[in-house]
Write an enzyme that holds these catalytic residues in place. Structure first.
Site, mmCIF file in Angstrom:
data_model
loop_
_atom_site.group_PDB
_atom_site.id
_atom_site.type_symbol
_atom_site.label_atom_id
_atom_site.label_comp_id
_atom_site.label_asym_id
_atom_site.label_seq_id
_atom_site.Cartn_x
_atom_site.Cartn_y
_atom_site.Cartn_z
ATOM 1 N N HIS A 1 -9.654 35.003 -4.144
ATOM 2 C CA HIS A 1 -10.858 34.411 -3.576
ATOM 3 C C HIS A 1 -11.885 34.164 -4.675
ATOM 4 O O HIS A 1 -12.067 35.033 -5.525
ATOM 5 C CB HIS A 1 -11.465 35.348 -2.524
ATOM 6 N N ILE B 1 2.558 3.382 -5.422
ATOM 7 C CA ILE B 1 2.087 2.672 -6.616
ATOM 8 C C ILE B 1 0.823 1.883 -6.296
ATOM 9 O O ILE B 1 -0.155 1.937 -7.046
ATOM 10 C CB ILE B 1 3.192 1.745 -7.177
ATOM 11 N N ALA C 1 0.856 -1.204 0.000
ATOM 12 C CA ALA C 1 0.000 0.000 0.000
ATOM 13 C C ALA C 1 0.878 1.237 0.000
ATOM 14 O O ALA C 1 0.674 2.173 0.780
ATOM 15 C CB ALA C 1 -0.931 0.004 1.212
ATOM 16 N N GLY D 1 7.983 -1.672 -3.790
ATOM 17 C CA GLY D 1 9.141 -0.791 -3.858
ATOM 18 C C GLY D 1 9.974 -1.050 -5.096
ATOM 19 O O GLY D 1 9.690 -1.961 -5.880
HETATM 20 P P1 FAD Z 1 14.524 6.159 -14.927
HETATM 21 O O1 FAD Z 1 13.357 7.009 -15.227
HETATM 22 O O2 FAD Z 1 14.291 4.786 -14.441
HETATM 23 O O3 FAD Z 1 15.411 6.129 -16.256
HETATM 24 C C1 FAD Z 1 16.569 5.374 -16.355
HETATM 25 C C2 FAD Z 1 16.811 5.044 -17.815
HETATM 26 O O4 FAD Z 1 18.099 4.462 -17.953
HETATM 27 C C3 FAD Z 1 15.817 4.026 -18.366
HETATM 28 O O5 FAD Z 1 15.397 4.395 -19.653
HETATM 29 C C4 FAD Z 1 16.635 2.743 -18.400
HETATM 30 O O6 FAD Z 1 16.142 1.799 -19.337
HETATM 31 C C5 FAD Z 1 18.000 3.303 -18.793
HETATM 32 N N1 FAD Z 1 19.135 2.429 -18.478
HETATM 33 C C6 FAD Z 1 19.344 1.676 -17.373
HETATM 34 N N2 FAD Z 1 20.530 1.039 -17.461
HETATM 35 C C7 FAD Z 1 21.075 1.393 -18.651
HETATM 36 C C8 FAD Z 1 22.280 1.061 -19.312
HETATM 37 N N3 FAD Z 1 23.191 0.250 -18.755
HETATM 38 N N4 FAD Z 1 22.512 1.586 -20.529
HETATM 39 C C9 FAD Z 1 21.615 2.422 -21.109
HETATM 40 N N5 FAD Z 1 20.459 2.787 -20.519
HETATM 41 C C10 FAD Z 1 20.197 2.276 -19.311
HETATM 42 N N6 FAD Z 1 7.813 9.956 -9.638
HETATM 43 C C11 FAD Z 1 7.303 11.176 -9.490
HETATM 44 O O7 FAD Z 1 8.035 12.111 -9.136
HETATM 45 N N7 FAD Z 1 5.987 11.442 -9.724
HETATM 46 C C12 FAD Z 1 5.132 10.463 -10.101
HETATM 47 O O8 FAD Z 1 3.946 10.721 -10.302
HETATM 48 C C13 FAD Z 1 5.636 9.153 -10.260
HETATM 49 N N8 FAD Z 1 4.822 8.156 -10.642
HETATM 50 C C14 FAD Z 1 5.346 6.908 -10.832
HETATM 51 C C15 FAD Z 1 4.482 5.880 -11.201
HETATM 52 C C16 FAD Z 1 4.968 4.606 -11.397
HETATM 53 C C17 FAD Z 1 4.019 3.502 -11.810
HETATM 54 C C18 FAD Z 1 6.359 4.360 -11.236
HETATM 55 C C19 FAD Z 1 6.916 2.985 -11.482
HETATM 56 C C20 FAD Z 1 7.211 5.366 -10.847
HETATM 57 C C21 FAD Z 1 6.715 6.650 -10.634
HETATM 58 N N9 FAD Z 1 7.532 7.689 -10.215
HETATM 59 C C22 FAD Z 1 7.013 8.934 -10.025
HETATM 60 C C23 FAD Z 1 8.969 7.496 -9.979
HETATM 61 C C24 FAD Z 1 9.757 8.001 -11.197
HETATM 62 O O9 FAD Z 1 9.315 7.327 -12.349
HETATM 63 C C25 FAD Z 1 11.231 7.785 -10.966
HETATM 64 O O10 FAD Z 1 11.615 8.387 -9.766
HETATM 65 C C26 FAD Z 1 12.034 8.386 -12.100
HETATM 66 O O11 FAD Z 1 11.668 7.842 -13.340
HETATM 67 C C27 FAD Z 1 13.516 8.175 -11.873
HETATM 68 O O12 FAD Z 1 14.216 8.810 -12.892
HETATM 69 P P2 FAD Z 1 15.671 8.335 -13.339
HETATM 70 O O13 FAD Z 1 16.036 9.197 -14.491
HETATM 71 O O14 FAD Z 1 16.553 8.256 -12.176
HETATM 72 O O15 FAD Z 1 15.482 6.829 -13.843
HETATM 73 P P1 NAD Z 2 6.743 2.229 -1.772
HETATM 74 O O1 NAD Z 2 8.021 2.124 -1.056
HETATM 75 O O2 NAD Z 2 6.056 3.539 -1.865
HETATM 76 O O3 NAD Z 2 5.683 1.219 -1.126
HETATM 77 C C1 NAD Z 2 5.904 -0.148 -1.027
HETATM 78 C C2 NAD Z 2 4.982 -0.689 0.048
HETATM 79 O O4 NAD Z 2 5.036 -2.096 0.011
HETATM 80 C C3 NAD Z 2 5.405 -0.262 1.455
HETATM 81 O O5 NAD Z 2 4.294 0.251 2.139
HETATM 82 C C4 NAD Z 2 5.914 -1.556 2.072
HETATM 83 O O6 NAD Z 2 5.681 -1.625 3.455
HETATM 84 C C5 NAD Z 2 5.100 -2.583 1.324
HETATM 85 N N1 NAD Z 2 5.706 -3.907 1.275
HETATM 86 C C6 NAD Z 2 7.011 -4.217 1.085
HETATM 87 N N2 NAD Z 2 7.178 -5.562 1.059
HETATM 88 C C7 NAD Z 2 5.945 -6.097 1.219
HETATM 89 C C8 NAD Z 2 5.437 -7.430 1.261
HETATM 90 N N3 NAD Z 2 6.248 -8.473 1.123
HETATM 91 N N4 NAD Z 2 4.113 -7.614 1.464
HETATM 92 C C9 NAD Z 2 3.274 -6.542 1.589
HETATM 93 N N5 NAD Z 2 3.701 -5.260 1.553
HETATM 94 C C10 NAD Z 2 5.005 -5.047 1.363
HETATM 95 O O7 NAD Z 2 7.026 1.610 -3.208
HETATM 96 P P2 NAD Z 2 6.129 1.588 -4.519
HETATM 97 O O8 NAD Z 2 4.723 1.934 -4.218
HETATM 98 O O9 NAD Z 2 6.439 0.290 -5.174
HETATM 99 O O10 NAD Z 2 6.765 2.748 -5.358
HETATM 100 C C11 NAD Z 2 8.168 2.698 -5.741
HETATM 101 C C12 NAD Z 2 8.734 4.067 -5.875
HETATM 102 O O11 NAD Z 2 8.146 4.741 -6.971
HETATM 103 C C13 NAD Z 2 8.505 4.883 -4.645
HETATM 104 O O12 NAD Z 2 9.734 5.183 -4.074
HETATM 105 C C14 NAD Z 2 7.844 6.143 -5.105
HETATM 106 O O13 NAD Z 2 8.530 7.275 -4.667
HETATM 107 C C15 NAD Z 2 7.894 6.086 -6.613
HETATM 108 N N6 NAD Z 2 6.567 6.487 -7.077
HETATM 109 C C16 NAD Z 2 6.189 7.791 -6.884
HETATM 110 C C17 NAD Z 2 4.933 8.188 -7.244
HETATM 111 C C18 NAD Z 2 4.534 9.602 -7.003
HETATM 112 O O14 NAD Z 2 5.404 10.422 -6.764
HETATM 113 N N7 NAD Z 2 3.256 9.928 -7.040
HETATM 114 C C19 NAD Z 2 4.044 7.296 -7.813
HETATM 115 C C20 NAD Z 2 4.449 5.978 -7.980
HETATM 116 C C21 NAD Z 2 5.733 5.594 -7.611
#
Ligand code: FAD
Ligand code: NAD
Length: 480
Positions: free
Chosen positions: A454, A195, A192, A281
């Site tokens: 407002h 994501i 929870a 996570g």
């Molecule tokens: P990434 O976006 O993961 O990009 C890394 C890139 O490097 C990828 O294209 C990967 O394929 C490439 N790569 C990896 N290894 C290599 C290699 N060896 N050679 C070449 N390329 C490579 N964050 C928010 O702030 N707001 C949100 O609303 C939000 N929503 C999310 C929803 C979901 C479902 C998920 C999964 C994540 C969300 N996040 C959100 C988190 C956010 O997506 C990440 O924090 C962010 O994308 C990280 O950016 P980054 O550039 O570090 O890595």
């Molecule tokens: P998260 O760390 O937010 O939540 C993972 C949850 O899974 C935690 O509450 C944890 O206690 C629980 N958990 C872990 N192991 C478990 C198990 N075996 N059984 C049941 N529960 C378990 O991670 P996420 O939701 O996977 O998101 C990953 C990352 O992506 C986060 O760090 C978040 O910052 C980023 N993200 C950000 C946004 C946003 O900014 N709106 C949206 C999506 C994702």
């Protein structure tokens, strides 16, 4: 192998950390290349990393569509307006979401061209002395590149757990959960966190019965306690079934569904679902990035070790975004990208990690910046708190979105704002004012002296700031 090519900067990864770093480096006059290995579902290279292709953008597109649908279906919200014949076409919704993604990923390609960043579609591996071997995603050919500076921005990938082996059909990660081609009747989610709650909201609004199993007893431990409690009650009212303290022990993927075994308060329980999302996570993406002899220091969790300039243990090799410790957020990675580019160019850029906003895009939205009351208490910091509920906001009432509140925490000693916590409509937008206030080390009185339009939701921030010092106008102030 192709001959060696030389750059001032090579960025590995074109997510929000890497592509922003590459653009800023090029803007500062450096010859820059960005290598990325993302291949989209059409088999084509796509820039933007997780955020654009499988994270922030597609999830928000589905959250918006599903919220619009849920609002239309809830005839009690706007008495006097009734609609008939509302239909949901998931294929169209998914196509539209994919279109938004491809327009944005194409936009980064255009920005690279405009700024003179060389975009390379390939798998990068770091070698000694700032060499990089790139294996082309198109034809597997290898080339050797050399850079004066390297920025690693390889991001993160979902954590998998032994109790729920993913096949990306019945038991899936968040990327597959964004691509369902039919609405699961019963959807289970492990975790929870952000994501789990965002994906759970999407599919619950589209009609799935969603059950979320969270291992920890405490719900949203990083959020303000009062906000988390309000959120939990509201999600449950909407129909999300959330079990905290529920530890998944075993799953059985029997082809037509998944049986999930879990322990809750000493009891062994079972859940039957059509699809199961694992959202426990994400872990940094460093596997295969550098052979051991290169000597890149990576900690036990797989994160690259960096100093205050985000430089790794190897000179002129930096790391940013999800691949280093800290919140895994797109805007945090982008800020680091700019900071490293400017550091390489000899400029100063200090990131204030304390005011990075955290946002959960559920209904209501949750957003916060700075510290929680629990953190302040633990640190022994004396503070005053001011809250304002959206039920008392004229705009929130007119919008029929009265759930939630704004809470501002300020030091007792000099009134400086230390934390702002919002749950309610458009919290994701409202938090920007709080971040700006904290960047300028504003006091609650500074916010209180600022005239807000407002009727707007932002008046709730104004009133909460007034409430810190017992001067709110539109609620009765607590006696000191
Ligand atoms: P990434 O976006 O993961 O990009 C890394 C890139 O490097 C990828 O294209 C990967 O394929 C490439 N790569 C990896 N290894 C290599 C290699 N060896 N050679 C070449 N390329 C490579 N964050 C928010 O702030 N707001 C949100 O609303 C939000 N929503 C999310 C929803 C979901 C479902 C998920 C999964 C994540 C969300 N996040 C959100 C988190 C956010 O997506 C990440 O924090 C962010 O994308 C990280 O950016 P980054 O550039 O570090 O890595
Ligand atoms: P998260 O760390 O937010 O939540 C993972 C949850 O899974 C935690 O509450 C944890 O206690 C629980 N958990 C872990 N192991 C478990 C198990 N075996 N059984 C049941 N529960 C378990 O991670 P996420 O939701 O996977 O998101 C990953 C990352 O992506 C986060 O760090 C978040 O910052 C980023 N993200 C950000 C946004 C946003 O900014 N709106 C949206 C999506 C994702």
């Amino acid at each position: 192998m192709k001959m060696e090519k030389q750059y001032d900067v090579i960025v590995i990864g074109a997510g929000p950390a890497g592509y922003v770093a590459a653009i800023r480096c090029a803007q500062l006059g450096m010859k820059t290349a960005c290598i990325d290995n993302w291949i989209n579902k059409d088999g084509k290279p796509a820039l933007g990393g997780t955020c654009l292709n499988a994270g922030c953008i597609p999830s928000k597109a589905l959250l918006e569509s599903s919220e619009y649908y849920a609002d239309l279906m809830d005839t009690s919200v706007h008495p006097g307006i009734s609609l008939q014949g509302i239909e949901l076409d998931l294929k169209e919704i998914q196509n539209d979401k994919n279109k938004i993604v491809s327009e944005l990923t194409g936009g980064i390609q255009a920005l690279f061209r405009a700024n003179g960043v060389t975009s390379i579609s390939g798998q990068a591996q770091l070698q000694a002395d700032r060499h990089i071997i790139v294996t082309s995603m198109e034809n597997d050919k290898k080339s050797d590149l050399l850079a004066s500076n390297i920025i690693i921005a390889t991001g993160s990938r979902p954590i998998d757990i032994a109790a729920a082996k993913m096949d990306q059909h019945r038991i899936v990660d968040s990327q597959a959960a964004l691509q369902f081609d039919e609405i699961p009747g019963r959807l289970g989610i492990i975790g929870a966190g952000v994501i789990g709650l965002e994906m759970g909201s999407v599919w619950q609004r589209f009609g799935s019965q969603v059950t979320i199993l969270e291992a920890q007893e405490c719900f949203l431990p990083a959020a303000d306690k009062e906000v988390a409690a309000l959120a939990l009650a509201e999600y449950r009212r909407q129909g999300l079934i959330i079990h905290t303290g529920a530890c998944v022990t075993k799953t059985h993927n029997h082809g037509t569904g998944v049986t999930v075994n879990y322990n809750d308060s000493g009891k062994s329980l079972q859940l039957e679902v059509d699809k199961l999302v694992v959202a426990v996570g994400r872990r940094p993406h460093t596997e295969g990035l550098a052979p051991a002899e290169v000597g890149l220091l990576i900690d036990e969790g797989g994160f690259i070790h960096v100093n205050e300039h985000l430089m790794s243990n190897l000179p002129n090799i930096y790391a940013i975004g999800d691949v280093i410790p800290g919140p895994m957020l797109a805007h945090k990675g982008s800020a680091e990208g700019v900071a490293v580019a400017e550091h390489i160019a000899g400029q100063k850029n200090q990131i204030n990690y304390n005011s990075i906003p955290s946002i959960i895009y559920t209904e209501p939205e949750i957003a916060w910046t700075g510290q929680t009351e629990e953190q302040l208490k633990q640190a022994g910091i004396k503070y005053r708190s001011g809250s304002f509920p959206f039920t008392a906001s004229g705009r929130a009432r007119a919008m029929r979105k009265t759930t939630g509140l704004v809470k501002i925490l300020a030091t007792e000693i000099n009134d400086e704002i230390l934390g702002v916590h919002i749950i309610g409509a458009h919290a994701s937008e409202l938090i920007a004012e709080a971040v700006l206030a904290m960047e300028y080390r504003a006091t609650a009185a500074d916010l209180a002296l600022t005239i807000h339009g407002h009727p707007t939701l932002s008046e709730a921030l104004h009133e909460a700031a007034l409430a810190v010092n017992g001067e709110a106008i539109h609620i009765v102030n607590r006696k000191a």
